[in-house]
Design a protein around this motif. Sequence first.
Motif, PDB file in Angstrom:
ATOM      1  N   GLY A 138       0.868  -1.276   0.059  1.00 30.18           N
ATOM      2  CA  GLY A 138       0.020   0.049   0.169  1.00 30.18           C
ATOM      3  C   GLY A 138       0.920   1.493   0.152  1.00 30.18           C
ATOM      4  N   ILE A 139       0.569   2.194  -0.899  1.00 33.55           N
ATOM      5  CA  ILE A 139       1.277   3.646  -1.108  1.00 33.55           C
ATOM      6  C   ILE A 139       0.182   4.654  -0.501  1.00 33.55           C
ATOM      7  CG2 ILE A 139       2.560   4.892  -2.755  1.00 33.55           C
ATOM      8  CD1 ILE A 139       3.608   2.084  -2.374  1.00 33.55           C
ATOM      9  N   LYS A 140       0.685   5.320   0.610  1.00 31.82           N
ATOM     10  CA  LYS A 140      -0.140   6.348   1.118  1.00 31.82           C
ATOM     11  C   LYS A 140       0.316   7.392   0.298  1.00 31.82           C
ATOM     12  CE  LYS A 140      -0.220   4.665   6.049  1.00 31.82           C
ATOM     13  NZ  LYS A 140      -0.079   4.944   7.468  1.00 31.82           N
ATOM     14  N   PHE A 141      -0.978   8.243  -0.169  1.00 34.58           N
ATOM     15  CA  PHE A 141      -0.858   9.432  -1.020  1.00 34.58           C
ATOM     16  C   PHE A 141      -2.241  10.024  -0.903  1.00 34.58           C
ATOM     17  CE2 PHE A 141      -0.566  11.099  -5.446  1.00 34.58           C
ATOM     18  CZ  PHE A 141       0.334  12.100  -5.077  1.00 34.58           C
ATOM     19  N   LEU A 142      -2.099  11.294  -0.598  1.00 34.14           N
ATOM     20  CA  LEU A 142      -3.384  12.284  -0.730  1.00 34.14           C
ATOM     21  C   LEU A 142      -4.396  11.721   0.375  1.00 34.14           C
ATOM     22  CD1 LEU A 142      -2.944  13.644  -4.097  1.00 34.14           C
ATOM     23  CD2 LEU A 142      -1.935  14.406  -2.128  1.00 34.14           C
ATOM     24  N   GLY A 143      -4.311  11.029   1.399  1.00 41.27           N
ATOM     25  CA  GLY A 143      -5.450  10.683   2.166  1.00 41.27           C
ATOM     26  C   GLY A 143      -5.783   9.173   1.904  1.00 41.27           C
ATOM     27  N   VAL A 144      -5.317   8.833   0.625  1.00 43.10           N
ATOM     28  CA  VAL A 144      -5.564   7.347   0.429  1.00 43.10           C
ATOM     29  C   VAL A 144      -4.589   6.058   0.632  1.00 43.10           C
ATOM     30  CG1 VAL A 144      -7.819   8.103  -0.925  1.00 43.10           C
ATOM     31  CG2 VAL A 144      -5.418   7.429  -1.998  1.00 43.10           C
ATOM     32  N   VAL A 145      -4.884   4.961   0.371  1.00 43.40           N
ATOM     33  CA  VAL A 145      -3.748   4.180   0.369  1.00 43.40           C
ATOM     34  C   VAL A 145      -3.879   3.313  -0.954  1.00 43.40           C
ATOM     35  CG1 VAL A 145      -2.526   1.956   1.411  1.00 43.40           C
ATOM     36  CG2 VAL A 145      -3.753   3.998   2.877  1.00 43.40           C
ATOM     37  N   ILE A 146      -3.059   3.448  -1.857  1.00 43.59           N
ATOM     38  CA  ILE A 146      -3.034   2.753  -3.477  1.00 43.59           C
ATOM     39  C   ILE A 146      -2.446   1.429  -3.217  1.00 43.59           C
ATOM     40  CG2 ILE A 146      -2.624   2.972  -5.604  1.00 43.59           C
ATOM     41  CD1 ILE A 146      -2.365   6.055  -5.355  1.00 43.59           C
ATOM     42  N   HIS A 147      -3.357   0.467  -3.475  1.00 42.62           N
ATOM     43  CA  HIS A 147      -2.573  -1.042  -3.411  1.00 42.62           C
ATOM     44  C   HIS A 147      -2.405  -1.355  -4.860  1.00 42.62           C
ATOM     45  CE1 HIS A 147      -3.094  -1.907   0.951  1.00 42.62           C
ATOM     46  NE2 HIS A 147      -3.584  -1.322   0.886  1.00 42.62           N
ATOM     47  N   THR A 148      -2.123  -2.538  -5.120  1.00 45.09           N
ATOM     48  CA  THR A 148      -1.954  -3.116  -6.370  1.00 45.09           C
ATOM     49  C   THR A 148      -3.130  -3.283  -7.030  1.00 45.09           C
ATOM     50  OG1 THR A 148       0.117  -4.277  -5.709  1.00 45.09           O
ATOM     51  CG2 THR A 148      -0.914  -4.836  -7.745  1.00 45.09           C
ATOM     52  N   LYS A 149      -4.336  -3.582  -6.497  1.00 48.71           N
ATOM     53  CA  LYS A 149      -5.461  -3.771  -6.954  1.00 48.71           C
ATOM     54  C   LYS A 149      -6.692  -3.243  -6.745  1.00 48.71           C
ATOM     55  CE  LYS A 149      -4.342  -8.770  -8.313  1.00 48.71           C
ATOM     56  NZ  LYS A 149      -4.662  -9.968  -8.497  1.00 48.71           N
ATOM     57  N   TYR A 150      -6.528  -2.190  -5.672  1.00 50.34           N
ATOM     58  CA  TYR A 150      -7.619  -1.583  -5.138  1.00 50.34           C
ATOM     59  C   TYR A 150      -7.104  -0.157  -4.288  1.00 50.34           C
ATOM     60  CZ  TYR A 150      -6.502  -3.929  -0.727  1.00 50.34           C
ATOM     61  OH  TYR A 150      -5.797  -4.435   0.381  1.00 50.34           O
ATOM     62  N   THR A 151      -7.772   0.764  -4.122  1.00 49.61           N
ATOM     63  CA  THR A 151      -7.576   1.878  -3.499  1.00 49.61           C
ATOM     64  C   THR A 151      -8.353   2.112  -2.166  1.00 49.61           C
ATOM     65  OG1 THR A 151      -6.824   3.042  -5.378  1.00 49.61           O
ATOM     66  CG2 THR A 151      -7.358   4.416  -3.518  1.00 49.61           C
ATOM     67  N   ARG A 152      -7.763   2.458  -0.983  1.00 51.81           N
ATOM     68  CA  ARG A 152      -8.791   2.339   0.079  1.00 51.81           C
ATOM     69  C   ARG A 152      -8.386   3.622   0.845  1.00 51.81           C
ATOM     70  NH1 ARG A 152      -5.811   1.187   4.690  1.00 51.81           N
ATOM     71  NH2 ARG A 152      -3.978   0.274   4.388  1.00 51.81           N
ATOM     72  N   ILE A 153      -9.286   4.110   1.799  1.00 53.87           N
ATOM     73  CA  ILE A 153      -9.171   5.378   2.409  1.00 53.87           C
ATOM     74  C   ILE A 153      -8.259   5.152   3.753  1.00 53.87           C
ATOM     75  CG2 ILE A 153     -10.401   7.225   3.934  1.00 53.87           C
ATOM     76  CD1 ILE A 153     -12.805   5.884   2.666  1.00 53.87           C
ATOM     77  N   GLN A 154      -7.404   6.013   4.077  1.00 54.92           N
ATOM     78  CA  GLN A 154      -6.459   5.924   5.195  1.00 54.92           C
ATOM     79  C   GLN A 154      -7.207   5.983   6.386  1.00 54.92           C
ATOM     80  OE1 GLN A 154      -3.081   8.780   5.404  1.00 54.92           O
ATOM     81  NE2 GLN A 154      -2.831   8.635   3.180  1.00 54.92           N
ATOM     82  N   GLU A 155      -6.860   5.056   7.378  1.00 55.09           N
ATOM     83  CA  GLU A 155      -7.721   4.817   8.755  1.00 55.09           C
ATOM     84  C   GLU A 155      -7.757   6.184   9.266  1.00 55.09           C
ATOM     85  OE1 GLU A 155      -5.233   3.180   7.495  1.00 55.09           O
ATOM     86  OE2 GLU A 155      -5.835   0.779   7.741  1.00 55.09           O
ATOM     87  N   LYS A 156      -6.855   7.060   9.458  1.00 56.25           N
ATOM     88  CA  LYS A 156      -6.705   8.356  10.018  1.00 56.25           C
ATOM     89  C   LYS A 156      -8.092   9.145   9.599  1.00 56.25           C
ATOM     90  CE  LYS A 156      -2.967  10.534   7.743  1.00 56.25           C
ATOM     91  NZ  LYS A 156      -1.614  11.139   8.015  1.00 56.25           N
ATOM     92  N   LYS A 157      -8.299   8.903   8.264  1.00 59.00           N
ATOM     93  CA  LYS A 157      -9.356   9.798   7.820  1.00 59.00           C
ATOM     94  C   LYS A 157     -10.682   9.448   8.267  1.00 59.00           C
ATOM     95  CE  LYS A 157      -6.370  12.489   5.410  1.00 59.00           C
ATOM     96  NZ  LYS A 157      -5.998  13.679   5.691  1.00 59.00           N
ATOM     97  N   VAL A 158     -10.765   8.172   8.223  1.00 54.93           N
ATOM     98  CA  VAL A 158     -12.165   7.689   8.697  1.00 54.93           C
ATOM     99  C   VAL A 158     -12.252   8.220  10.337  1.00 54.93           C
ATOM    100  CG1 VAL A 158     -13.559   5.533   9.251  1.00 54.93           C
ATOM    101  CG2 VAL A 158     -11.986   5.707   7.283  1.00 54.93           C
TER     102      VAL A 158
END
Length: 388
Positions: free
Chosen positions: A275-295
């Motif tokens: 997972g690559i943290k970038f601009l509030g999300v985490v970009i994975h090889t097959k999906y993008t999710r929201i960073q936990e701290k934002k939730v």
Amino acid sequence: MSGHEEILQSLRAVAAKQRLYEAFKHVKRNKGAAGIDGQSLSAFEVNLEVELSCLLLELKEKRYRAQPVRRVAIAKDDGGERLLGIPTVRDRVVQQALRSIIEPLFEPDFHPSSYGYRPGRSGHHAISKAALFIRRYRREWVVDMDLSKCFDTLNHDLIIRQFRQRITDGSVLSLLRQCLESGVMVGCHLEETVQGSPQGGVISPLIANVYLDAFDQFMKARGHRIVRYADDILVLCSSRAGAENALRVAQCYLEVELTLTVNATKTHIAHSDEGIKFLGVVIHTKYTRIQEKKVVTLKQKVKALTKRNRGAGLAVIIRELNPVLRGFANYFRVANCGEGVKADDELGEASTTLRPAQAVEEAGSAASKAETVGLPSSVPVHQDAKLV
């Protein structure tokens, strides 16, 4: 004389009443606090004709002098502080007028993978471009670069040198220099600004983009694929060895040529499987999710707004809650649900917290007060992005 030089000669382009008026409208839309003179936007607008006429005369007679910015410190997520410099309203108007002239000269030639503070571009585009490199072009090894106090450490001479490549008018360059060297008022103490461009200034994002475009073009010329949003930089590579080389090359250029400091503690190489943290999300090889701290931050805001003992009426709660939910949903729609990671997993607890608020919202709808706001949905990666 070129068309650019004709536009910029003397200060005729800046010192035009209509341009100053349009600049004020832009500043007003962006809102913002008063500078060191305490004059608010509304107070400036009350005497708008007089204020703009005075600015116009000062610019024409070259008597205009930028005032020091007002120091404001805001908390960062990592516990540190971000120092802002708030210019006066009149200085923001001049900066916006100046920016409206200069930006079109540089904008067309900026790196295509630079997305911060540029017309028609956003954080969503930056996230989608990074995901495109990772998923379509298999550039899964990523250098995540962190610059220490980038805006605060820009070299003034290098800034002017970069702008001088396209601007020959000494008066315009002098105005730029004033924006940089106006000083900062910390309490009652005036401090010189010998480096940096104050965050909070209207023209500061453009200055940073012009400054860092030298890095962007340097990396592009050497075949390195980057995505940059202001001072958030990703270098996307096909192998671990390639990423290590890219990091060495990038760090050397940033620190030697641009006199910036790469934060060795936070800068790192990671694989998209992690997972690559970038601009509030985490970009994975097959999906993008929201960073936990934002939730977590969202849940805290919702909880504070919907407390039973607030003593606020339904209409007030709805009016305050809607922008929070709408803003979160609109920004994080770029996150998607795939490969076993669902939005409900990220927002499950938040959804539970939101149910009372949704009930309130339904009650408010009966009184024509509410607008339904959905949870983030997935959006496709931009298919027209270029491999640059």
